[in-house]
Design an enzyme around this catalytic site. Structure first.
Site, PDB file in Angstrom:
ATOM      1  CE  LYS A   1     -59.416 -12.864 -14.138  1.00 52.42           C
ATOM      2  NZ  LYS A   1     -58.168 -12.326 -13.566  1.00 52.42           N
TER       3      LYS A   1
ATOM      4  CG  ASP B   1     -57.455  -9.810 -10.760  1.00 52.35           C
ATOM      5  OD1 ASP B   1     -57.413 -10.766  -9.972  1.00 52.35           O
ATOM      6  OD2 ASP B   1     -57.901  -9.900 -11.913  1.00 52.35           O
TER       7      ASP B   1
END
Ligand code: ATR
Length: 280
Positions: A71, A108
């Site tokens: 990520k 997220d």
């Protein structure tokens, strides 16, 4: 399943990736909507990440998700990065544009908030939020909570410097870093408690916390979803606190990517939850 010559391809890059629930989740939506698409697990080692991301464009993929450990590293391979991803220094969604441009975003925080909104009792302005942990997940969650209007964020982490770095690097203005030893007292007057650590997950150490100081009106959320009802959520429910489990964050963070890749905004339903949890 039969694919045509026009099948839209996406997938998730991780290392390892075989435990990811994302192929099951996106596969459910593809089937539900009758979309000519595929979503694949892509086992990409860290040293291959750059080649793999460029390969997405070369292969005509419509996009991809990123999971551990990619990520943060993937930012270096993006042509554009959205403000939320830049702020927290992590990308979980890639969209390949016309001409092969690679656009990174982070959903997220969005997924976390959408999941939290399923708790009717929770409102951002209701009071302070206590976050346990200061890892990658905490970054996205803290930024999302402050942007949503939470008046005070208490970041309680075993390594206090990491919580301080999180606050400085994400530019939080209403947050403070507190020592791990103060986690029980930090609950006083809070309207929200979120566990972003891996404590309480199957196979990990338990989360040791005493909820006595937490108001019973406070919502309790655990981002751990294996088990679905963590000991923290069970203890919170037993004393009357509203609870939200962690699976919803995974399901909701997936929606913006799916919508951009396949052109349909999918729904998070009970049937989806049941399917993603199963293995049949
Ligand atoms: P993620 O990116 O998924 O959030 P991470 O970056 O590894 O994962 O973060 C894990 C979090 O769990 C961290 O906040 C970590 O605390 P440290 O910053 O001190 O490492 C926390 N954590 C892990 N094991 C812990 C333990 N035994 N006690 C307290 N906190 C723990």
């Amino acid at each position: 399943m039969i694919h045509s010559g026009k099948t839209k391809l996406a997938g998730i890059m991780g290392w390892p990736v075989q435990h990811s629930k994302s192929p099951r989740l996106h596969g459910y939506w593809l089937r539900e909507h009758g979309i000519d698409g595929a979503y694949l697990p892509l086992a990409v080692s860290p040293e291959n990440l750059g080649n793999a991301v460029e390969g997405l464009a070369a292969l005509g993929f419509t996009g991809a998700n990123l999971t551990i450990p990619h990520k943060e590293a993937v930012l270096a391979f993006c042509d554009e990065i959205d403000p939320a991803a830049l702020r927290i220094g992590a990308v979980n969604t890639l969209v390949i544009g016309e001409g092969g441009s690679i656009c990174g975003s982070n959903t997220d925080g969005y997924g976390f908030l959408e999941n939290l909104k399923t708790a009717p009792a929770w409102q951002a302005a209701a009071g302070p939020a206590v976050l346990l942990g200061a890892g990658g997940a905490a970054r996205a969650i803290a930024a999302a909570l402050e942007d949503a209007g939470v008046p005070e964020l208490r970041l309680v982490n075993r390594t206090r410097e990491r919580a301080e770095a999180l606050i400085a690097e994400t530019g939080l203005t209403r947050a403070q870093a507190l020592p791990w030893e103060t986690r029980n007292d930090a609950l006083a007057g809070a309207a929200l408690l979120v566990n972003t650590t891996s404590l309480g997950m199957e196979g990990k150490l338990p989360l040791e916390i005493d909820l006595a100081a937490l108001p019973v009106a406070a919502t309790v959320n655990d981002i751990v979803y294996a088990p679905l009802e963590t000991p923290l959520l069970a203890a919170a429910a037993a004393r009357g606190n509203p609870t939200v489990d962690g699976l919803g964050m995974l399901l909701h963070q997936a929606r913006p990517g799916f919508a951009q890749w396949y052109g349909t905004d999918p729904e998070v339903t009970e049937a989806l939850r049941t399917f993603v949890l199963g293995d049949g």
